[in-house]
Write an enzyme that holds these catalytic residues in place. Structure first.
Site, PDB file in Angstrom:
ATOM      1  N   ILE A  25       0.667   3.434   3.179  1.00 52.93           N
ATOM      2  CA  ILE A  25      -0.258   2.405   2.711  1.00 52.93           C
ATOM      3  C   ILE A  25       0.258   1.075   3.233  1.00 52.93           C
ATOM      4  CG2 ILE A  25      -1.347   1.306   0.734  1.00 52.93           C
ATOM      5  CD1 ILE A  25      -0.893   3.801  -0.870  1.00 52.93           C
ATOM      6  N   CYS A  26      -0.557   0.391   4.013  1.00 51.60           N
ATOM      7  CA  CYS A  26      -0.127  -0.874   4.602  1.00 51.60           C
ATOM      8  C   CYS A  26      -1.232  -1.914   4.454  1.00 51.60           C
ATOM      9  CB  CYS A  26       0.236  -0.683   6.075  1.00 51.60           C
ATOM     10  SG  CYS A  26      -1.155  -0.126   7.096  1.00 51.60           S
ATOM     11  N   LYS A  27      -0.934  -3.145   4.854  1.00 51.10           N
ATOM     12  CA  LYS A  27      -1.919  -4.213   4.777  1.00 51.10           C
ATOM     13  C   LYS A  27      -3.085  -3.935   5.740  1.00 51.10           C
ATOM     14  CE  LYS A  27       1.336  -7.902   3.544  1.00 51.10           C
ATOM     15  NZ  LYS A  27       1.894  -9.219   3.962  1.00 51.10           N
TER      16      LYS A  27
END
Length: 236
Positions: A92-94
């Site tokens: 999960i990343c920006k």
């Protein structure tokens, strides 16, 4: 010099092999839940084993007991996106991230992110808008012509879209005050006569006050209801 170049070539190839370009997981790629033997289930996106999500609907991801990999069951939190590394690790990343690294010690792959999948367009129906649930922050479609509270298809909780709750809260509040005033006036005006007519009149008094109480509680329910907001569309 030749020997030195030969020694460097495998290192460069290994580094290149450890770089991948993949696309983030879009909303339309999430596995749809379905009932099996009375339990909500989803299929693992890695090994296809069935995962029981009872009591986990508010989570964003669930872990498979067979392969120990994570599978998303809801849209990523606002400002985030899911990415599946070739080693099957779910990251999960920006939303703005263009390059990330897998944290697994046996992978450490550098991932170049392709542009995020395009969000499906809103169907061309009159008054159809995307809204963000005030409970779970997931996005769903809402028919604004209804002008009524809505139940989120993701978390199943009811919320108000826009200021609908305030209008209904005021309406029920005014009705509660009117009914209470009428009940109080009738009670005080006919109290002496009620003593001669028996308990039937008292039942009517109690019923009027209960109705005012129910209307008042309904008004409080709407005023304290969570509010879902319209999603900003491009160019707005």
């Amino acid at each position: 010099m030749g020997d030195s170049q030969n020694e460097n070539q495998p290192l460069l190839r290994d580094e290149e092999e450890n770089v991948s370009t993949i696309s983030p997981i879009g909303p339309d790629e999430l596995p749809p839940p379905y009932q099996q033997a009375g339990m909500p289930m989803v299929a693992c996106r890695v090994c296809q084993a069935m995962i029981d999500i009872s009591g986990k609907r508010e989570q964003h991801v669930v872990k498979c007991s067979d392969c120990n990999e994570a599978t998303p069951i809801r849209n990523a939190p606002p400002g985030k996106k899911y990415v599946r590394c070739p080693c099957n690790c779910l990251l999960i990343c920006k939303s703005s991230s263009q390059r990330i690294a897998c944290p697994r010690a046996n992978c450490k792959r550098i991932i170049n992110l392709a542009p995020s999948p395009v969000t499906p367009p809103v169907p061309t129906l009159p008054g159809m808008r995307r809204v963000i649930c005030g409970h779970c922050q997931d996005t769903f479609l809402y028919q604004i012509l209804k002008k009524a509270p809505v139940r989120c298809p993701h978390c199943r909780k009811v919320s108000s879209v826009g200021k609908v709750k305030n209008k209904r809260g005021v309406m029920f509040g005014v009705l509660a005050v009117i009914v209470f005033a009428i009940a109080l006036g009738v009670t005080l005006g006919t109290l002496s006569a009620a003593k001669t007519h028996g308990g039937g009149v008292y039942v009517a008094y109690v019923g009027a006050f209960i109705l005012a109480l129910l209307l008042g509680s309904r008004s409080i329910y709407y005023f304290t209801m969570k509010e879902s907001k319209y999603e900003l569309e491009p160019g707005m």
